[in-house]
Design a protein around this motif. Structure first.
Motif, PDB file in Angstrom:
ATOM      1  N   GLY A  57       0.823  -1.199   0.000  1.00 18.83           N
ATOM      2  CA  GLY A  57       0.000   0.000   0.000  1.00 18.83           C
ATOM      3  C   GLY A  57       0.857   1.249   0.000  1.00 18.83           C
ATOM      4  O   GLY A  57       2.072   1.178  -0.219  1.00 18.83           O
ATOM      5  N   PRO A  58       0.249   2.412   0.240  1.00 13.32           N
ATOM      6  CA  PRO A  58      -1.193   2.562   0.494  1.00 13.32           C
ATOM      7  C   PRO A  58      -1.999   2.557  -0.796  1.00 13.32           C
ATOM      8  O   PRO A  58      -1.488   2.839  -1.863  1.00 13.32           O
ATOM      9  CB  PRO A  58      -1.273   3.929   1.177  1.00 13.32           C
ATOM     10  N   PHE A  59      -3.286   2.223  -0.643  1.00  7.74           N
ATOM     11  CA  PHE A  59      -4.207   2.241  -1.770  1.00  7.74           C
ATOM     12  C   PHE A  59      -5.238   3.351  -1.594  1.00  7.74           C
ATOM     13  O   PHE A  59      -5.548   3.747  -0.470  1.00  7.74           O
ATOM     14  CB  PHE A  59      -4.948   0.904  -1.887  1.00  7.74           C
ATOM     15  N   THR A  60      -5.764   3.802  -2.698  1.00  8.77           N
ATOM     16  CA  THR A  60      -6.916   4.695  -2.693  1.00  8.77           C
ATOM     17  C   THR A  60      -8.132   3.886  -3.116  1.00  8.77           C
ATOM     18  O   THR A  60      -8.104   3.206  -4.149  1.00  8.77           O
ATOM     19  CB  THR A  60      -6.711   5.868  -3.671  1.00  8.77           C
ATOM     20  N   TYR A  61      -9.178   3.951  -2.315  1.00 12.13           N
ATOM     21  CA  TYR A  61     -10.367   3.145  -2.601  1.00 12.13           C
ATOM     22  C   TYR A  61     -11.399   3.989  -3.338  1.00 12.13           C
ATOM     23  O   TYR A  61     -11.750   5.092  -2.901  1.00 12.13           O
ATOM     24  CB  TYR A  61     -10.909   2.543  -1.308  1.00 12.13           C
ATOM     25  N   PRO A  62     -11.876   3.484  -4.479  1.00 16.40           N
ATOM     26  CA  PRO A  62     -12.635   4.318  -5.418  1.00 16.40           C
ATOM     27  C   PRO A  62     -14.067   4.636  -5.017  1.00 16.40           C
ATOM     28  O   PRO A  62     -14.696   5.507  -5.601  1.00 16.40           O
ATOM     29  CB  PRO A  62     -12.613   3.479  -6.702  1.00 16.40           C
ATOM     30  N   PHE A  63     -14.616   3.924  -4.057  1.00 19.44           N
ATOM     31  CA  PHE A  63     -15.999   4.215  -3.661  1.00 19.44           C
ATOM     32  C   PHE A  63     -16.208   3.796  -2.212  1.00 19.44           C
ATOM     33  O   PHE A  63     -15.417   3.048  -1.630  1.00 19.44           O
ATOM     34  CB  PHE A  63     -16.996   3.499  -4.581  1.00 19.44           C
ATOM     35  N   LYS A  64     -17.279   4.294  -1.628  1.00 19.81           N
ATOM     36  CA  LYS A  64     -17.671   3.939  -0.275  1.00 19.81           C
ATOM     37  C   LYS A  64     -19.038   3.263  -0.320  1.00 19.81           C
ATOM     38  O   LYS A  64     -19.795   3.427  -1.274  1.00 19.81           O
ATOM     39  CB  LYS A  64     -17.735   5.179   0.617  1.00 19.81           C
ATOM     40  N   HIS A 113       2.797  -3.851   4.975  1.00 19.84           N
ATOM     41  CA  HIS A 113       3.238  -3.083   3.813  1.00 19.84           C
ATOM     42  C   HIS A 113       2.311  -1.892   3.558  1.00 19.84           C
ATOM     43  O   HIS A 113       2.083  -1.502   2.421  1.00 19.84           O
ATOM     44  CB  HIS A 113       3.308  -3.977   2.569  1.00 19.84           C
ATOM     45  N   ASN A 114       1.773  -1.360   4.635  1.00 23.72           N
ATOM     46  CA  ASN A 114       1.009  -0.108   4.586  1.00 23.72           C
ATOM     47  C   ASN A 114      -0.355  -0.237   3.927  1.00 23.72           C
ATOM     48  O   ASN A 114      -0.904   0.742   3.425  1.00 23.72           O
ATOM     49  CB  ASN A 114       1.808   0.997   3.875  1.00 23.72           C
ATOM     50  N   VAL A 115      -0.927  -1.413   3.923  1.00 24.31           N
ATOM     51  CA  VAL A 115      -2.324  -1.565   3.515  1.00 24.31           C
ATOM     52  C   VAL A 115      -3.201  -1.293   4.729  1.00 24.31           C
ATOM     53  O   VAL A 115      -3.014  -1.901   5.786  1.00 24.31           O
ATOM     54  CB  VAL A 115      -2.602  -2.974   2.962  1.00 24.31           C
ATOM     55  N   PRO A 238     -15.629  -2.229  -1.252  1.00 23.18           N
ATOM     56  CA  PRO A 238     -14.620  -1.510  -2.049  1.00 23.18           C
ATOM     57  C   PRO A 238     -13.263  -2.195  -2.152  1.00 23.18           C
ATOM     58  O   PRO A 238     -12.422  -1.753  -2.930  1.00 23.18           O
ATOM     59  CB  PRO A 238     -14.493  -0.161  -1.325  1.00 23.18           C
ATOM     60  N   PHE A 239     -13.029  -3.257  -1.396  1.00 30.55           N
ATOM     61  CA  PHE A 239     -11.734  -3.926  -1.435  1.00 30.55           C
ATOM     62  C   PHE A 239     -11.915  -5.400  -1.131  1.00 30.55           C
ATOM     63  O   PHE A 239     -12.954  -5.837  -0.627  1.00 30.55           O
ATOM     64  CB  PHE A 239     -10.748  -3.287  -0.432  1.00 30.55           C
ATOM     65  N   ASP A 240     -10.878  -6.187  -1.456  1.00 32.42           N
ATOM     66  CA  ASP A 240     -10.973  -7.627  -1.261  1.00 32.42           C
ATOM     67  C   ASP A 240     -10.310  -8.057   0.047  1.00 32.42           C
ATOM     68  O   ASP A 240      -9.937  -7.224   0.878  1.00 32.42           O
ATOM     69  CB  ASP A 240     -10.394  -8.370  -2.467  1.00 32.42           C
ATOM     70  N   PHE A 241     -10.140  -9.353   0.231  1.00 37.81           N
ATOM     71  CA  PHE A 241      -9.615  -9.885   1.485  1.00 37.81           C
ATOM     72  C   PHE A 241      -8.118  -9.617   1.662  1.00 37.81           C
ATOM     73  O   PHE A 241      -7.564  -9.925   2.721  1.00 37.81           O
ATOM     74  CB  PHE A 241      -9.883 -11.388   1.571  1.00 37.81           C
ATOM     75  N   GLU A 242      -7.468  -9.062   0.650  1.00 43.36           N
ATOM     76  CA  GLU A 242      -6.083  -8.644   0.780  1.00 43.36           C
ATOM     77  C   GLU A 242      -5.958  -7.128   0.886  1.00 43.36           C
ATOM     78  O   GLU A 242      -4.848  -6.597   0.920  1.00 43.36           O
ATOM     79  CB  GLU A 242      -5.272  -9.145  -0.421  1.00 43.36           C
ATOM     80  N   GLY A 243      -7.096  -6.438   0.921  1.00 44.50           N
ATOM     81  CA  GLY A 243      -7.093  -4.990   1.013  1.00 44.50           C
ATOM     82  C   GLY A 243      -6.854  -4.287  -0.302  1.00 44.50           C
ATOM     83  O   GLY A 243      -6.649  -3.068  -0.339  1.00 44.50           O
ATOM     84  N   VAL A 244      -6.880  -5.022  -1.408  1.00 40.28           N
ATOM     85  CA  VAL A 244      -6.657  -4.455  -2.735  1.00 40.28           C
ATOM     86  C   VAL A 244      -7.970  -3.869  -3.249  1.00 40.28           C
ATOM     87  O   VAL A 244      -9.023  -4.518  -3.152  1.00 40.28           O
ATOM     88  CB  VAL A 244      -6.141  -5.526  -3.713  1.00 40.28           C
TER      89      VAL A 244
END
Length: 399
Positions: A57-64, A113-115, A238-244
């Motif tokens: 990470g970090p990731f930006t999540y596209p929706f809530k 890794h900052n997720v 907005p994300f999967d079980f790996e935080g992606v």
């Protein structure tokens, strides 16, 4: 009934040695103990030569996603009062069954890794079934907000199916027919496609029906299927079980095979990015399918059919040939004969054995309307009704 569950899953890695442990103690000490146990096990685990590491990470999540407090706190008494409406609508002629389930989840994924990913979400699902002496009717609705459920509409639709299919005719033989398939049928086919080949692992193992066919036409040109968790109707996260972050993924576009779902492991194997479809098992799966709408009004599908069969729902559906996408099952809860553009009578149920891709090749009309129908693995599909020629009924039932 009321149930509360907690699950903590910890993966630890030392180089290529990986271990996973789970628990349900959310206290600081409980989580520390779980992490320590995972680390201890990883140090003695056999090497996983294909382990790609953890997402960075970090990731930006596209929706809530929306969270509705009233839905999360819906009481058993409130659910029971809603179901009583269904029993009242059914009267004394039919046995009524209804399920109203509300849920609230808190979903958090973090790694070293900052997720950092987290969300709260709610949902409510209603199913209605009316059963008479020789007929039945079913309907369902699912929303994030309990108050948005169309309780009365669901009940009226299910009751109408049960009434219209009374005293079904058993004289119509099995065979190949033009069919109008309602949303529950189409969603079943979509979810089987997900399981049978929309996964990168299946493709890499050469087990997917898409293997060797990417970029080729696999259905009719009027078929487009995507996986889109950002479509509010799918109730996706907005994300999967790996935080992606979950990406909108085009699977079939205008009949042409375009893609399949990746988790971090399968993506690294192909040198691409994860599409955000890790679901907690080794096989990534798209669970938020959307089949594009067509240009037909609902009643046009029937009005344009000289002779055919309307199928409300599939039941007890299983795989016959995964590489050929052949499934078999029964019709259920409303099967009708169409004559001269009108529903003429109810029919006893059929067994079908059908290639899904062939059905989508033979799809001659698609409704403008779409609706979410849920299915296995916690997923579902937003789908239209479709009209298909040459649908294969292989047997009959007596009911």
């Amino acid at each position: 009934n009321f149930e509360r569950n907690a699950l903590v899953s910890v993966r630890a890695a030392y180089g290529k040695m990986v271990a996973k442990v789970t628990g349900n103690d959310l206290s600081k000490d409980g989580i520390r103990d779980l992490v320590a146990k995972a680390c201890q096990m990883a140090k003695v685990a056999p090497a996983d030569v294909d382990f790609p590491g953890f997402p960075k990470g970090p990731f930006t999540y596209p929706f809530k996603v929306e969270y509705y407090e009233d839905t999360a706190c819906l009481t058993p008494d409130a659910r029971a009062k809603t179901l009583l409406k269904i029993f009242e609508i059914g009267g004394n002629s039919y046995k009524a069954a209804g399920v109203l389930a509300n849920s609230a989840i808190t979903f958090v994924v973090v790694n070293s890794h900052n997720v950092r990913a987290g969300c709260n979400a709610t949902s409510a699902k209603l199913t209605v079934l009316y059963t008479g002496e020789n007929s039945s009717g079913y309907s369902e609705d699912q929303k994030r907000d309990f108050s948005a459920l169309d309780v009365e509409g669901c009940a009226i639709k299910a009751l109408a199916k049960a009434e219209a299919s009374r005293n079904p005719d058993s004289s119509v033989p099995s065979g190949t027919y033009t069919v109008v398939l309602e949303e529950e049928c189409v969603a079943t086919m979509m979810n089987f496609l997900s399981w049978l080949g929309f996964s990168a692992k299946d493709y890499q193992d050469k087990e997917s029906f898409l293997y060797g066919r990417m970029g080729q036409r696999v259905t009719g040109e009027n078929i487009t299927i995507v996986d889109d968790a950002s479509d509010e109707r799918t109730l996706g996260l907005p994300f999967d079980f790996e935080g992606v972050p979950k990406k909108k993924l085009v699977l079939i576009e205008n009949g042409v095979a375009k893609g399949y779902a990746h988790n971090y492991r399968t993506a690294k194997k192909e040198g691409v990015e994860s599409t955000g479809h890790h679901i907690g098992i080794e096989t990534p799966l798209p669970l938020n399918l959307v089949m594009s709408a067509g240009d037909a009004e609902d009643d046009e599908l029937i009005a344009s059919t000289d002779y055919g069969i309307l199928v409300s729902r599939f039941h007890y559906t299983n795989v016959v040939n995964p590489k050929e996408t052949v499934i078999t099952g029964m019709t259920r809860d409303g099967t009708f004969l169409i004559e001269n553009g009108k529903i003429s009578k109810g029919l006893t149920n059929f067994r079908f054995t059908q290639n899904i891709l062939k059905a989508l090749e033979d799809c001659v009309a698609i409704s403008k309307s779409q609706r979410l129908s849920s299915s296995f693995f916690g997923g579902g599909a937003v789908v239209p009704k479709i009209k298909v020629k040459n649908f294969n009924f292989t047997g009959k039932t007596e009911f």
